[in-house]
Design a protein around this motif. Structure first.
Motif, PDB file in Angstrom:
ATOM      1  N   ASN A  67       0.830  -1.222   0.000  1.00 23.46           N
ATOM      2  CA  ASN A  67       0.000   0.000   0.000  1.00 23.46           C
ATOM      3  C   ASN A  67       0.856   1.262   0.000  1.00 23.46           C
ATOM      4  N   THR A  68       1.930   1.243   0.775  1.00 24.28           N
ATOM      5  CA  THR A  68       2.814   2.408   0.819  1.00 24.28           C
ATOM      6  C   THR A  68       3.472   2.646  -0.531  1.00 24.28           C
ATOM      7  N   HIS A  69       3.926   1.571  -1.151  1.00 25.42           N
ATOM      8  CA  HIS A  69       4.556   1.683  -2.458  1.00 25.42           C
ATOM      9  C   HIS A  69       3.581   2.269  -3.476  1.00 25.42           C
ATOM     10  N   LYS A  70       2.343   1.796  -3.465  1.00 26.18           N
ATOM     11  CA  LYS A  70       1.343   2.264  -4.418  1.00 26.18           C
ATOM     12  C   LYS A  70       1.044   3.754  -4.218  1.00 26.18           C
ATOM     13  N   ARG A  71       0.887   4.191  -2.961  1.00 26.46           N
ATOM     14  CA  ARG A  71       0.600   5.598  -2.690  1.00 26.46           C
ATOM     15  C   ARG A  71       1.798   6.485  -3.010  1.00 26.46           C
ATOM     16  N   MET A  72       2.973   5.964  -2.763  1.00 30.93           N
ATOM     17  CA  MET A  72       4.174   6.755  -3.027  1.00 30.93           C
ATOM     18  C   MET A  72       4.361   6.983  -4.526  1.00 30.93           C
ATOM     19  N   VAL A  73       4.008   5.995  -5.316  1.00 31.37           N
ATOM     20  CA  VAL A  73       4.115   6.141  -6.772  1.00 31.37           C
ATOM     21  C   VAL A  73       3.188   7.244  -7.262  1.00 31.37           C
ATOM     22  N   THR A  74       1.993   7.347  -6.667  1.00 32.14           N
ATOM     23  CA  THR A  74       1.051   8.391  -7.093  1.00 32.14           C
ATOM     24  C   THR A  74       1.547   9.787  -6.725  1.00 32.14           C
ATOM     25  N   CYS A  75       2.457   9.889  -5.768  1.00 32.07           N
ATOM     26  CA  CYS A  75       2.996  11.196  -5.388  1.00 32.07           C
ATOM     27  C   CYS A  75       4.041  11.703  -6.372  1.00 32.07           C
TER      28      CYS A  75
END
Length: 531
Positions: free
Chosen positions: A44-52
């Motif tokens: 989940n962290t990886h996915k949200r970080m990519v959107t940033c």
């Protein structure tokens, strides 16, 4: 003997495997739950970080830089600045800001590449099924599947071995059956060894992962460190650009006059008299001197707004406003009212009030002159310019109805006010009584306060109206001990100006009557001032 040996082997082997498996499965279940939670939060962290991220992951640096929103903004600013040109302050600002935004885009690109390498990739390895050894799904799924397959192989070999041992008991060819059972026993031992090795490997991977949990947690520290470094570098870029932009802003001479301090406006425009003051006076001299109710009748809001905007642009193309003297007078009032500090100075407000309270008229005039002489140079020059014009306007009071008294009532509160103001009623009362008693005698005796002639077209920007006859009077201005206006002698006093008729010896009774009249009309006067 064979039966007894077989039974003992079966019991000892079965019990040891069962006992070990139960202990291992209990410990493994706890570790698996922990690892599964780590996998989920990492994913989940990886996915949200990519959107940033603003750039496209995986593309080369040049293409990635071009796709950044900051790069597009930078290019738009540079193009806009080029279109506006050097003569436009906005154009200059856009070019400098565009270059700064491009540098910020470069810093952002480096930051995102570092984040991708140091944080995103390791987090993805933890949660990615296709990664080996470090990946949690590999540890949980692949090793677990392999173990399950080995357990099935072991169970199958053990079942065949048990069947062979039963055949020895009931069979006739004991030697052949025993040999077969021994071969099957070797298969069982080999299957069990493989199963044990797989269990050990799975346990080792799990424990190895948790032994390195501190290393994995370091990724989040690296994220914050990278962000801090990026913001520091971005701040350095901005701080290096801001002084240049501020210097250009400060050096730009075309700054609005309305709302700007008198000293700043004169310095920036290299003028002696404020542009709105000179422009409005020149227009009124041309078309407004005979206009009834000048400064008292409110102008149209849209026309007034347009004139103020034109004056803020420092233009001399004001022909369309000559036909509306009330708009011109309104713009002059607005300029005086919008000064951060009144034309007659905050610093001398108390002195002005004290001078106006002197009871004897001649001494009152002397006191007002002393305060006037203390004004800063630019304030005094612009007050002199304005008062000379107002005195000239009062000469036509029989036509325009703007006597010195009326002019002082409607314009005085825009020339002097207290720094700390109370309620509207208190402010109106104070300005109505005191300020009017200050402004009126200054207008009445303009040539006594300011003996020098005034060239209204100071800058030469405006066409001069027909020159008037010279009504100025010669006064001895070399000392503060001036002759009183009422005791002056000479041919000039034989034909006094219209605005002086009978006002040299102002009586105390007149001031009492005048103050009473003003107090009764306080609200009307204040609303006129606001208009």
């Amino acid at each position: 003997h064979v039966s007894e040996w077989t039974s003992m082997r079966q019991q000892s082997t079965g019990l040891s495997v069962c006992k070990w498996s139960c202990v291992f499965l209990s410990s493994r279940a706890q570790i698996e739950r922990r690892m599964e939670m780590v996998r989920v939060v990492s994913h989940n962290t990886h996915k949200r970080m990519v959107t940033c991220l603003q750039g496209h992951i995986g593309t080369d640096a040049e293409k990635r830089h071009k796709k950044l929103p900051l790069t597009a903004l930078s290019q738009a600013m540079v193009d806009g600045g080029s279109q506006l040109g050097e003569e436009s302050l906005i154009g200059k600002m856009m070019e400098v800001c565009g270059e700064a935004e491009n540098r910020l885009a470069s810093e952002l690109l480096q930051h995102e590449v570092q984040i991708e390498k140091d944080v995103l990739d390791p987090l993805n390895q933890l949660a990615e099924v296709r990664r080996r050894y470090l990946a949690i799904p590999y540890i949980l799924n692949m090793n677990r599947k392999q173990l399950a397959r080995l357990v099935l192989d072991y169970d199958s070999a053990r079942a065949r071995w048990l069947q062979a041992t039963k055949s020895i008991i009931s069979g006739t060819n004991t030697q052949a059956l025993t040999a077969k059972a021994d071969l099957l026993k070797e298969e069982v031992d080999e299957a069990m060894n493989k199963m044990e090795l797989c269990k050990d490997q799975l346990a080792a991977d799990m424990y190895s992962f948790f032994s390195k949990e501190g290393d994995y947690a370091r990724y989040y520290v690296m994220l914050l460190e990278a962000q801090a470094d990026y913001h520091r570098k971005s701040l350095t870029v901005l701080e290096s650009v801001l002084p240049t932009i501020q210097a250009q802003q400060d050096s730009w001479t075309e700054k609005p006059a309305f709302g700007t301090g008198l000293e700043e406006h004169l310095k920036r425009s290299s003028r002696e008299i404020a542009l709105p003051l000179e422009a409005c006076v020149m227009m009124l001299l041309e078309t407004g001197m005979k206009e009834e109710g000048l400064f008292r009748i409110a102008a149209g809001a849209s026309k007034l707004k347009k004139l103020k905007a034109a004056l803020d642009c420092s233009t001399s193309q004001l022909e369309e406003f000559y036909s509306d003297p009330h708009a011109v007078a309104g713009a002059l009032k607005s300029y005086l009212r919008e000064l951060p500090e009144p034309l007659m100075s905050f610093q001398l407000y108390d002195e002005w009030i004290q001078a106006s309270n002197v009871s004897e008229p001649d001494k009152r005039l002397q006191a007002l002159w002393v305060v006037c002489d203390q004004l800063p140079k630019n304030n005094k020059a612009n007050l002199r310019y304005l008062v000379k014009f107002l005195s000239k306007l009062a000469q036509d009071s029989e036509v325009n109805k703007m006597t010195p008294s009326n002019i002082a009532i409607v314009l005085g509160p825009n020339m002097l006010w207290a720094k700390t103001e109370g309620t509207l009623a208190e402010m109106a009362a104070a300005t109505s009584v005191h300020v009017v008693t200050i402004i009126e005698p200054i207008i009445q005796h303009a040539d006594w306060f300011f003996p020098e002639d005034v060239e209204f077209n100071v800058s030469g920007m405006f066409a001069m109206p027909t020159p008037p006859s010279n009504h100025s009077m010669e006064y001895d201005c070399s000392t503060i001990e001036r002759k009183r206006p009422g005791s002056m002698v000479g041919p000039e006093n034989d034909n006094p100006r219209k605005d002086r008729g009978g006002t040299h010896q102002l009586s105390i009774g007149y001031y009492i009557y005048f103050s009473t009249f003003l107090m009764l009309n306080t609200w009307f006067l204040f609303t006129t001032w606001l208009a």
